[in-house]
Design an enzyme around this catalytic site. Structure first.
Site, PDB file in Angstrom:
ATOM      1  N   ASP A   8       0.849  -1.192   0.000  1.00 55.87           N
ATOM      2  CA  ASP A   8       0.000   0.000   0.000  1.00 55.87           C
ATOM      3  C   ASP A   8       0.888   1.247   0.000  1.00 55.87           C
ATOM      4  OD1 ASP A   8       0.908   0.294   2.598  1.00 55.87           O
ATOM      5  OD2 ASP A   8      -1.076   0.187   3.541  1.00 55.87           O
ATOM      6  N   CYS A  65       2.450  -3.693   4.146  1.00 56.74           N
ATOM      7  CA  CYS A  65       1.698  -2.474   4.477  1.00 56.74           C
ATOM      8  C   CYS A  65       2.400  -1.849   5.680  1.00 56.74           C
ATOM      9  CB  CYS A  65       0.215  -2.746   4.708  1.00 56.74           C
ATOM     10  SG  CYS A  65      -0.191  -3.742   6.154  1.00 56.74           S
ATOM     11  N   GLY A  66       1.742  -0.944   6.381  1.00 63.07           N
ATOM     12  CA  GLY A  66       2.425  -0.284   7.500  1.00 63.07           C
ATOM     13  C   GLY A  66       2.862  -1.269   8.570  1.00 63.07           C
ATOM     14  N   THR A  67       1.934  -2.126   8.976  1.00 68.42           N
ATOM     15  CA  THR A  67       2.242  -3.135  10.001  1.00 68.42           C
ATOM     16  C   THR A  67       2.472  -4.523   9.432  1.00 68.42           C
ATOM     17  OG1 THR A  67      -0.097  -3.632  10.219  1.00 68.42           O
ATOM     18  CG2 THR A  67       0.812  -1.958  11.717  1.00 68.42           C
ATOM     19  N   GLY A  68       1.970  -4.778   8.243  1.00 76.06           N
ATOM     20  CA  GLY A  68       1.954  -6.129   7.674  1.00 76.06           C
ATOM     21  C   GLY A  68       0.712  -6.892   8.078  1.00 76.06           C
ATOM     22  N   VAL A  69       0.014  -6.382   9.081  1.00 73.12           N
ATOM     23  CA  VAL A  69      -1.130  -7.116   9.633  1.00 73.12           C
ATOM     24  C   VAL A  69      -2.343  -7.035   8.702  1.00 73.12           C
ATOM     25  CG1 VAL A  69      -2.744  -7.275  11.551  1.00 73.12           C
ATOM     26  CG2 VAL A  69      -0.334  -6.829  11.997  1.00 73.12           C
ATOM     27  N   GLY A  70      -2.704  -5.825   8.302  1.00 73.30           N
ATOM     28  CA  GLY A  70      -3.901  -5.678   7.466  1.00 73.30           C
ATOM     29  C   GLY A  70      -3.776  -6.432   6.152  1.00 73.30           C
ATOM     30  N   HIS A  98       7.649 -25.554   7.851  1.00 69.13           N
ATOM     31  CA  HIS A  98       6.564 -26.268   8.526  1.00 69.13           C
ATOM     32  C   HIS A  98       5.175 -25.922   8.002  1.00 69.13           C
ATOM     33  CE1 HIS A  98       8.970 -27.373  12.428  1.00 69.13           C
ATOM     34  NE2 HIS A  98       9.545 -27.798  11.322  1.00 69.13           N
ATOM     35  N   ASN A  99       4.993 -24.734   7.475  1.00 68.82           N
ATOM     36  CA  ASN A  99       3.641 -24.287   7.105  1.00 68.82           C
ATOM     37  C   ASN A  99       3.442 -24.131   5.604  1.00 68.82           C
ATOM     38  OD1 ASN A  99       4.514 -22.199   9.722  1.00 68.82           O
ATOM     39  ND2 ASN A  99       3.014 -23.819  10.034  1.00 68.82           N
ATOM     40  N   ARG A 109       6.554  -0.045   8.614  1.00 65.49           N
ATOM     41  CA  ARG A 109       6.679   0.838   9.785  1.00 65.49           C
ATOM     42  C   ARG A 109       7.151   0.065  11.015  1.00 65.49           C
ATOM     43  NH1 ARG A 109       0.845   3.707   8.526  1.00 65.49           N
ATOM     44  NH2 ARG A 109       1.585   5.138   6.915  1.00 65.49           N
ATOM     45  N   HIS A 133       4.416 -32.385   8.610  1.00 63.59           N
ATOM     46  CA  HIS A 133       3.928 -31.018   8.414  1.00 63.59           C
ATOM     47  C   HIS A 133       2.919 -30.941   7.270  1.00 63.59           C
ATOM     48  CE1 HIS A 133       6.798 -29.850  11.356  1.00 63.59           C
ATOM     49  NE2 HIS A 133       7.774 -30.415  10.643  1.00 63.59           N
ATOM     50  N   ARG A 136      -0.486 -31.560   8.622  1.00 63.32           N
ATOM     51  CA  ARG A 136      -1.017 -30.404   9.352  1.00 63.32           C
ATOM     52  C   ARG A 136      -1.441 -29.275   8.413  1.00 63.32           C
ATOM     53  NH1 ARG A 136       3.945 -31.244  13.556  1.00 63.32           N
ATOM     54  NH2 ARG A 136       3.000 -32.972  14.687  1.00 63.32           N
TER      55      ARG A 136
HETATM   56  C1  RB5 Z   1      -2.178   2.648   6.583  1.00 64.85           C
HETATM   57  O1  RB5 Z   1      -2.134   3.818   7.325  1.00 64.85           O
HETATM   58  C2  RB5 Z   1      -2.100   1.441   7.495  1.00 64.85           C
HETATM   59  O2  RB5 Z   1      -3.281   1.284   8.211  1.00 64.85           O
HETATM   60  C3  RB5 Z   1      -1.782   0.180   6.699  1.00 64.85           C
HETATM   61  O3  RB5 Z   1      -0.590   0.367   6.009  1.00 64.85           O
HETATM   62  C4  RB5 Z   1      -1.588  -1.068   7.511  1.00 64.85           C
HETATM   63  O4  RB5 Z   1      -0.686  -0.869   8.556  1.00 64.85           O
HETATM   64  C5  RB5 Z   1      -2.819  -1.757   7.966  1.00 64.85           C
HETATM   65  O5  RB5 Z   1      -2.790  -2.833   8.572  1.00 64.85           O
END
Ligand code: RB5
Length: 148
Positions: A8, A65-70, A98-99, A109, A133, A136
């Site tokens: 992103d 992305c910023g965190t990789g989580v979204g 393993h996965n 970030r 594995h 699983r």
């Molecule tokens: C964008 O500001 C931020 O929300 C996105 O990059 C990401 O971190 C979401 O998980």
């Protein structure tokens, strides 16, 4: 290896550096992310690289992305994707061993470019171990099949 990469607006620079890094190692990298700094929505890009992986356009994917989580969560909503969200190389390595992870997701970030290169090295150069594995991983994919 043919690798897809998506990002992103928070991750344009990291994406560009990783593309150059992977290409310098002889990989072919296809860009499914944005090259613009305008705010955009990470699910768009996560879905694009995930579809490329499940359609066989690329062998593996990288999602930033910023965190990789979204973006990692978005990738894992596509059938057939096993995205590993991580920020250190041990998990990146074992996500392959393993996965049988087919996408790695991380945050621009959260980690610096040198750590990102380490994660990508582990992810690209490590083979799935199979054996116990495999059972699983198949169980995980059965969960997906039951809940579609
Ligand atoms: C964008 O500001 C931020 O929300 C996105 O990059 C990401 O971190 C979401 O998980």
């Amino acid at each position: 290896m043919r690798i897809g990469i998506a990002n992103d607006h928070a991750s344009v620079e990291m994406k560009k550096e990783l593309v150059a890094y992977l290409e310098s190692q002889g990989h072919e990298v296809i860009n499914y992310g944005t090259d613009l700094s305008e705010s955009t929505d990470y699910p768009i890009w996560g879905e694009k690289v995930s579809m490329a992986v499940v359609n066989g356009e690329v062998e593996r994917g990288i999602a930033i992305c910023g965190t990789g989580v979204g973006i990692g969560i978005a990738c894992n909503k596509v059938r057939g994707i096993r995205a590993c969200i991580c920020s250190e190389p041990y998990s990146a390595r074992y996500s392959r061993l393993h996965n049988d992870a087919n996408i790695i997701a991380f945050g621009s970030r959260v980690i610096g470019i040198e750590t990102a290169k380490m994660l990508v090295d582990e992810f690209v150069n490590t083979a799935f171990e199979g054996g116990r594995h495999e059972r699983r991983v198949n169980m995980v994919m059965d969960i997906e099949a039951r809940n579609f």
